[in-house]
Design an enzyme around this catalytic site. Sequence first.
Site, PDB file in Angstrom:
ATOM      1  N   THR A   1       0.822  -1.214   0.000  1.00 45.95           N
ATOM      2  CA  THR A   1       0.000   0.000   0.000  1.00 45.95           C
ATOM      3  C   THR A   1       0.854   1.262   0.000  1.00 45.95           C
ATOM      4  O   THR A   1       1.974   1.268   0.548  1.00 45.95           O
ATOM      5  CB  THR A   1      -0.915   0.008   1.243  1.00 45.95           C
TER       6      THR A   1
ATOM      7  N   TYR B   1      -1.886   0.098  10.069  1.00 48.33           N
ATOM      8  CA  TYR B   1      -2.170  -0.563   8.792  1.00 48.33           C
ATOM      9  C   TYR B   1      -0.930  -0.502   7.894  1.00 48.33           C
ATOM     10  O   TYR B   1      -0.448  -1.526   7.397  1.00 48.33           O
ATOM     11  CB  TYR B   1      -3.378   0.099   8.117  1.00 48.33           C
TER      12      TYR B   1
END
Length: 332
Positions: free
Chosen positions: A119, A143
């Site tokens: 990501t 995350y």
Amino acid sequence: MQKSILVTGGAGYIGSHAVLALKDSGWNPIVIDNLVTGFRGAVPADIPFVEGDIADHGLISATVEKYNIIAAMHFAGSVVVPESVSDPLKYYYNNTAKTRSLLESMIKNNVGHFIFSSTAATYGIPKTIPVHEDMPKNPINPYGTSKLMTEYMLSDVAAAHNFNYCALRYFNVAGADPKGRTGQSTSGATHLIKVAVEAALGKRDSISIFGTDYDTEDGTGVRDYIHVSDLAAAHVIALERLIESPKESYIFNCGYGHGFSVTQVLDAVDRVTNNKLTRNLEPRRAGDPDALISDNSKIKQQFGWTPQYDDLNKIVQHALAWEQRLIENPIT
Ligand code: UFG
């Protein structure tokens, strides 16, 4: 026996598009998904489906053997950024610890190629844009950290074993399969384009614009929105390249290299629907950078990746068509 590709999280949003891309390119995907956030109905009926956990060594070994698995695409994981802040251990468990278990199963079973969903959140708030792969990685939430830790594991595993990998750092993934076979089905989504098409179809009364004082042209946040089918296609190229060059591993950004502001996205939704969304101007959301845009030159040059849907109207049209289908025929 025919060779197969394991797709973890293949019943989820991006994973289900990768399953279609693999199938359309003549590969045999095998899906494993625990159906916590995925939908059984997102996987075509003719694709083998294993319901279970990626950290279940016995199940993974049996699946690898049964289907002659030679590579894995790993989408399974938790993806809600604010939840990662309130429940970090869930993210280090689901994203980092379980991937460690999966990698152990891969090594023990001689599965030598691995494509990983990373990501842009690994970069945190970049000092300059566009963001190049070599720029500092300073995630600002668990995350992003949970994904970056997995990138480190992959690098070490590739150095130690007969194993290569490609980590794809996704920017803002949006849209749906152009043929309407799958799309983003999770309820309670927070992503801009998903929320906007829900509002356009009356599932929500209005849409909030989080922050109008960013250092961008119109003051709203700018992001690099990439069509999910272009992203899925990048995974298939990665798979083929990993097999072709078993000593090479890759880390690439996945985006279009240009961005749109929140206002521009909502204008596109208004254009496509020939209607006007009710927009509420709200304060900034915590942790949002002004602008996040990829430098995608590496994946274009090294993989010859050529996007087919670099068109905001198309992204919105496909997202809208899927949202409409969810109203008419909810997915289970
Ligand atoms: N936004 C709104 N209103 C909404 C939703 C979003 O104004 O209802 C704005 C946000 O403030 C931001 C932009 O729209 O400026 C995009 O927000 P999203 O929530 O759609 O996506 P993010 O950029 O926050 O998140 C994405 C990925 C994450 C990843 C993160 C950082 O979805 O997985 O980028 O790389 F962690």
